[in-house]
Enzyme design. Structure first.
Site, PDB file in Angstrom:
ATOM      1  N   LYS A  38     134.433 -31.515  21.651  1.00 36.88           N
ATOM      2  CA  LYS A  38     134.337 -32.590  20.653  1.00 36.88           C
ATOM      3  C   LYS A  38     133.369 -32.189  19.544  1.00 36.88           C
ATOM      4  CE  LYS A  38     130.978 -34.891  23.597  1.00 36.88           C
ATOM      5  NZ  LYS A  38     130.075 -35.984  23.537  1.00 36.88           N
ATOM      6  N   TYR A 258     110.038 -29.993  -3.888  1.00 39.88           N
ATOM      7  CA  TYR A 258     109.786 -31.407  -4.194  1.00 39.88           C
ATOM      8  C   TYR A 258     108.472 -31.866  -3.579  1.00 39.88           C
ATOM      9  CZ  TYR A 258     114.673 -31.946  -5.621  1.00 39.88           C
ATOM     10  OH  TYR A 258     115.874 -31.839  -6.252  1.00 39.88           O
TER      11      TYR A 258
HETATM   12  C1  PLP Z   1     131.692 -38.314  28.813  1.00 38.96           C
HETATM   13  C2  PLP Z   1     131.106 -36.962  28.553  1.00 38.96           C
HETATM   14  N1  PLP Z   1     131.292 -35.988  29.459  1.00 38.96           N
HETATM   15  C3  PLP Z   1     130.788 -34.763  29.283  1.00 38.96           C
HETATM   16  C4  PLP Z   1     130.054 -34.440  28.153  1.00 38.96           C
HETATM   17  C5  PLP Z   1     129.484 -33.052  27.996  1.00 38.96           C
HETATM   18  O1  PLP Z   1     128.089 -33.085  28.086  1.00 38.96           O
HETATM   19  P1  PLP Z   1     127.208 -31.750  27.963  1.00 38.96           P
HETATM   20  O2  PLP Z   1     127.388 -31.273  26.569  1.00 38.96           O
HETATM   21  O3  PLP Z   1     125.836 -32.233  28.231  1.00 38.96           O
HETATM   22  O4  PLP Z   1     127.726 -30.803  28.960  1.00 38.96           O
HETATM   23  C6  PLP Z   1     129.837 -35.424  27.194  1.00 38.96           C
HETATM   24  C7  PLP Z   1     129.027 -35.112  26.003  1.00 38.96           C
HETATM   25  O5  PLP Z   1     128.217 -35.828  25.534  1.00 38.96           O
HETATM   26  C8  PLP Z   1     130.388 -36.722  27.391  1.00 38.96           C
HETATM   27  O6  PLP Z   1     130.207 -37.689  26.493  1.00 38.96           O
END
Ligand code: PLP
Length: 371
Positions: A38, A258
């Site tokens: 993601k 700045y």
């Molecule tokens: C529901 C869920 N599972 C897994 C993950 C993966 O987490 P990580 O990046 O800490 O492995 C996330 C990331 O935030 C998540 O929201």
């Protein structure tokens, strides 16, 4: 690789592949690795990250949004894909069109799915975001999914709030709550994929791994415990680079940036590096970061502006010339170091690298076509 643009994020897909393979070894052959890609692969480029993680042994991918799922499919990424986030009606259509699995936790969500879908049920054991906090409701929803002719009950899941805080009791409480729910559920539905662990939980506790781990941060070679990735056999995949666009003398009493936050006490040479908060170099790094030029660390001085930062080369110029590469993340400066300086986490550091910075993918220095 020489810098050809003002700022670039170089991403080594071999590192992502090796990190995924390392995680597969840690969790063993009976546990699937779901690589979380993601937020554009935590800033690394989701398509390249997905391919590299799959090459390293990930058999599942996960994203937060339907549009992220569609984007992966548009780039011919195949395999199991889970959309973990909440979905509007339109997003549900997009997710299912992308042949992604989805997550539900209320009966109305089940009733709203009017076409074939693969479904995971989420029990909120303590994160307090998505999922139902009611164990019985989670079970009823799972039964409803299993009964619906067009739906397939694929998974049962939760998410930990404190897996990265070693020694914290809440993690064990969440795990116990989840186990109490999934044990009877598994008896009724032996084929379900049970999953709970993020990177920290997967590394920390074999008992939290169940059938699949959803690992994001570790796949990119960052430390889920915010310290040292190499302690877990992980290697960072991303370097953030720019170059010395200008070098000029700064006399005693003269300033840069700045607000005149840097005023030279004695004559020095300043390098102007054309990267700033518009690229993800957060303003909190003002007078609070080092960069690496020619293998040497130099302090970033003065206010980080939108498009530029300034670096103090010292009175002798440190052997630096115009055009030299400047490494902002990499070469010993880690995302974890930035996170400590900024009072944030490594996740936010790489996610904050903006779309203005091209991602250039390579395999141990050999360019690979960017998706
Ligand atoms: C529901 C869920 N599972 C897994 C993950 C993966 O987490 P990580 O990046 O800490 O492995 C996330 C990331 O935030 C998540 O929201």
């Amino acid at each position: 690789m020489a810098v050809t643009v003002r700022a670039v994020a170089r991403v080594n897909v071999a590192a992502i592949e090796a990190n995924a393979a390392a995680l597969c070894r840690v969790v063993g052959p009976d546990v699937a690795l779901c690589a979380v890609v993601k937020a554009d692969g935590y800033g690394h480029g989701s398509v390249a990250a997905a391919r590299a993680a799959q090459a390293g042994g990930a058999t599942w991918l996960a994203v937060a949004t339907a549009i992220e799922a569609a984007a992966l499919r548009a780039h011919t990424i195949s395999g199991r894909l889970l959309v973990m986030g909440a979905l509007t009606a339109d997003e549900l259509t997009i997710a299912l069109d992308a042949d992604a699995d989805i997550v539900v936790w209320r009966q109305e969500m089940v009733a709203a799915i009017d076409r074939p879908a693969r479904v995971h049920v989420k029990y909120d054991t303590g994160m307090g975001r998505l999922g139902t906090r009611e164990r019985d409701e989670a079970s009823r929803v799972a039964d409803a999914v299993a009964r619906a002719p067009q739906l397939e009950l694929v998974g049962a899941m939760t998410h930990f709030a404190t897996a990265d805080e070693r020694g914290d009791d809440f993690f064990a409480q969440q795990l116990a709550r989840f186990e109490q729910w999934v044990a009877p559920l598994r008896e009724r539905y032996p084929a379900i994929v049970v999953h709970a662990a993020n990177s920290a939980a997967a590394l920390r506790d074999p008992g939290a791994r169940f059938d699949l781990v959803r690992a994001g941060i570790a796949v990119y070679g960052m430390d889920p415990f915010h310290e040292r990735p190499d302690a877990h056999g992980l290697a960072p995949a991303l370097e953030l680079c720019s170059y010395v666009a200008e070098i000029k003398a700064c006399g005693a009493g003269e300033s840069a940036g700045y607000g005149r936050r840097f005023v030279a006490r004695k004559p020095t040479l300043l390098a102007t590096v054309p990267i700033g908060y518009g690229d993800g170099v957060r303003r909190g790094l003002t007078d609070n970061a080092d960069v690496v030029i020619g293998g040497r660390r130099f302090p970033l001085v003065g206010t980080v502006s939108m498009d530029n930062v300034t670096v103090d080369l010292g009175p002798d110029g440190g052997g630096v010339s115009r055009g030299d590469e400047v490494v902002l993340i990499g070469a010993g400066v880690s995302a974890e170091e930035w996170a400590r300086r900024l009072g944030t986490i490594n996740y936010e550091v790489t996610c904050a690298i903006s779309a203005r910075v091209p991602r250039v993918h390579h395999r141990d220095g050999v360019a690979v076509p960017s998706p």
